[in-house]
Design a protein around this motif. Sequence first.
Motif, PDB file in Angstrom:
ATOM      1  N   ASP A  96      33.112  31.197  39.000  1.00  9.90           N
ATOM      2  CA  ASP A  96      33.890  32.429  38.981  1.00  9.90           C
ATOM      3  C   ASP A  96      32.952  33.572  39.376  1.00  9.90           C
ATOM      4  OD1 ASP A  96      35.789  34.339  38.550  1.00  9.90           O
ATOM      5  OD2 ASP A  96      35.740  34.211  36.372  1.00  9.90           O
ATOM      6  N   LEU A  97      33.371  34.429  40.296  1.00  9.03           N
ATOM      7  CA  LEU A  97      32.495  35.483  40.802  1.00  9.03           C
ATOM      8  C   LEU A  97      32.769  36.850  40.186  1.00  9.03           C
ATOM      9  CD1 LEU A  97      32.356  34.540  44.580  1.00  9.03           C
ATOM     10  CD2 LEU A  97      30.679  34.089  42.809  1.00  9.03           C
ATOM     11  N   HIS A  98      33.690  36.952  39.242  1.00  7.31           N
ATOM     12  CA  HIS A  98      33.968  38.245  38.615  1.00  7.31           C
ATOM     13  C   HIS A  98      32.728  38.694  37.847  1.00  7.31           C
ATOM     14  CE1 HIS A  98      38.061  36.691  39.233  1.00  7.31           C
ATOM     15  NE2 HIS A  98      38.355  37.965  39.426  1.00  7.31           N
ATOM     16  N   GLY A  99      32.143  39.805  38.252  1.00 11.93           N
ATOM     17  CA  GLY A  99      30.932  40.313  37.617  1.00 11.93           C
ATOM     18  C   GLY A  99      29.695  40.129  38.457  1.00 11.93           C
ATOM     19  N   ALA A 100      29.795  39.408  39.562  1.00  8.83           N
ATOM     20  CA  ALA A 100      28.636  39.185  40.427  1.00  8.83           C
ATOM     21  C   ALA A 100      28.364  40.427  41.278  1.00  8.83           C
ATOM     22  CB  ALA A 100      28.883  37.990  41.338  1.00  8.83           C
ATOM     23  N   ILE A 101      27.081  40.717  41.500  1.00 11.28           N
ATOM     24  CA  ILE A 101      26.728  41.788  42.438  1.00 11.28           C
ATOM     25  C   ILE A 101      26.580  41.146  43.811  1.00 11.28           C
ATOM     26  CG2 ILE A 101      24.965  43.444  43.129  1.00 11.28           C
ATOM     27  CD1 ILE A 101      24.442  44.027  40.236  1.00 11.28           C
ATOM     28  N   VAL A 102      27.428  41.560  44.741  1.00  9.82           N
ATOM     29  CA  VAL A 102      27.407  41.003  46.097  1.00  9.82           C
ATOM     30  C   VAL A 102      27.136  42.101  47.109  1.00  9.82           C
ATOM     31  CG1 VAL A 102      28.964  39.090  45.600  1.00  9.82           C
ATOM     32  CG2 VAL A 102      29.902  41.227  46.388  1.00  9.82           C
ATOM     33  N   GLN A 121      37.676  42.258  40.962  1.00  8.64           N
ATOM     34  CA  GLN A 121      38.832  41.387  41.093  1.00  8.64           C
ATOM     35  C   GLN A 121      38.673  40.566  42.356  1.00  8.64           C
ATOM     36  OE1 GLN A 121      41.861  44.484  41.022  1.00  8.64           O
ATOM     37  NE2 GLN A 121      42.586  43.720  39.056  1.00  8.64           N
ATOM     38  N   GLU A 122      39.131  39.334  42.278  1.00 11.31           N
ATOM     39  CA  GLU A 122      39.097  38.455  43.436  1.00 11.31           C
ATOM     40  C   GLU A 122      40.507  37.962  43.691  1.00 11.31           C
ATOM     41  OE1 GLU A 122      37.256  34.216  44.929  1.00 11.31           O
ATOM     42  OE2 GLU A 122      36.584  35.060  43.032  1.00 11.31           O
ATOM     43  N   PHE A 123      40.970  38.167  44.901  1.00  6.89           N
ATOM     44  CA  PHE A 123      42.280  37.690  45.305  1.00  6.89           C
ATOM     45  C   PHE A 123      42.091  36.635  46.387  1.00  6.89           C
ATOM     46  CE2 PHE A 123      42.905  42.000  43.737  1.00  6.89           C
ATOM     47  CZ  PHE A 123      43.893  41.792  42.795  1.00  6.89           C
ATOM     48  N   LYS A 124      43.182  36.117  46.897  1.00 10.25           N
ATOM     49  CA  LYS A 124      43.083  35.055  47.892  1.00 10.25           C
ATOM     50  C   LYS A 124      42.360  35.523  49.152  1.00 10.25           C
ATOM     51  CE  LYS A 124      45.844  31.500  50.091  1.00 10.25           C
ATOM     52  NZ  LYS A 124      47.170  30.896  50.198  1.00 10.25           N
ATOM     53  N   GLU A 168      41.962  28.123  42.298  1.00 14.73           N
ATOM     54  CA  GLU A 168      42.144  27.042  43.268  1.00 14.73           C
ATOM     55  C   GLU A 168      40.795  26.536  43.770  1.00 14.73           C
ATOM     56  OE1 GLU A 168      44.496  28.921  46.236  1.00 14.73           O
ATOM     57  OE2 GLU A 168      46.329  28.845  45.046  1.00 14.73           O
ATOM     58  N   ARG A 169      39.836  27.442  43.869  1.00 12.99           N
ATOM     59  CA  ARG A 169      38.529  27.092  44.403  1.00 12.99           C
ATOM     60  C   ARG A 169      37.773  26.151  43.468  1.00 12.99           C
ATOM     61  NH1 ARG A 169      36.447  31.966  44.732  1.00 12.99           N
ATOM     62  NH2 ARG A 169      35.092  31.725  42.944  1.00 12.99           N
ATOM     63  N   LYS A 173      37.229  20.453  46.773  1.00 15.63           N
ATOM     64  CA  LYS A 173      35.979  19.840  47.205  1.00 15.63           C
ATOM     65  C   LYS A 173      35.601  20.467  48.539  1.00 15.63           C
ATOM     66  CE  LYS A 173      36.140  15.343  45.044  1.00 15.63           C
ATOM     67  NZ  LYS A 173      36.129  13.900  45.260  1.00 15.63           N
ATOM     68  N   PHE A 174      34.410  21.027  48.592  1.00 18.65           N
ATOM     69  CA  PHE A 174      33.944  21.656  49.817  1.00 18.65           C
ATOM     70  C   PHE A 174      33.190  20.632  50.652  1.00 18.65           C
ATOM     71  CE2 PHE A 174      34.614  25.305  47.100  1.00 18.65           C
ATOM     72  CZ  PHE A 174      35.200  26.207  47.964  1.00 18.65           C
ATOM     73  N   LYS A 175      33.443  20.654  51.948  1.00 22.73           N
ATOM     74  CA  LYS A 175      32.755  19.746  52.857  1.00 22.73           C
ATOM     75  C   LYS A 175      31.656  20.520  53.570  1.00 22.73           C
ATOM     76  CE  LYS A 175      36.909  17.076  53.565  1.00 22.73           C
ATOM     77  NZ  LYS A 175      37.989  16.746  54.459  1.00 22.73           N
ATOM     78  N   LEU A 176      30.558  19.829  53.803  1.00 17.22           N
ATOM     79  CA  LEU A 176      29.463  20.464  54.532  1.00 17.22           C
ATOM     80  C   LEU A 176      29.814  20.492  56.008  1.00 17.22           C
ATOM     81  CD1 LEU A 176      26.424  18.755  52.775  1.00 17.22           C
ATOM     82  CD2 LEU A 176      27.166  21.114  52.528  1.00 17.22           C
TER      83      LEU A 176
END
Length: 182
Positions: A96-102, A121-124, A168-169, A173-176
């Motif tokens: 979960d990226l809520h709170g991350a400094i990007v 907030q993160e949306f689609k 959903e993320r 499964k993420f593919k390389l």
Amino acid sequence: MPKMKDEAIQDMLTRKAVVLEHYPKKKTKQKRKKTKGFTAKQRRELRLFEIEPEQQRYAIFLPLHELWKQYIRDLCHGLKPDAQPHMIQSKLLKADLHGAIVTVTKSKCPSYVGITGIILQEFKHVFKIITKEDKLKVVPKLNNVFSLELDGFISYIYGSKFLLRASERSAKKFKLKGTIDL
């Protein structure tokens, strides 16, 4: 006891089992009603997910960032120097990226490059980011590359491959695959 003659009462009492003529009423269980949530239209009308302008201050969300750092350290087992980068990367993809400094490092739109702040907030399709200047920026994920830094470990997130909701993320499964340069 019902009205009986003494002989009949004595006869009943000499038996091992005494049957009383009282039948309890069966209790009916009350079914709980499930609380219905709001529809999307009601949420928009109530403005449930909008952040008030007086609450849009960077300093308010710094504790959220500290919580996020602790969450990632626990998730990645301390971010040790000998940890394998691809394992940390795979855990960050599902985190979960809520709170991350990007920071937006690359973008097709040059006005987005250099925006740094805490993800509120993160949306689609977008991130809502609060900057140090207390401005709420809405940055699309499509055609942007984001970087996040934690304890000297810098990770790059390709927003075009990241067009999912956080819930959903976590199950995907993420593919390389090779990355597309902007």
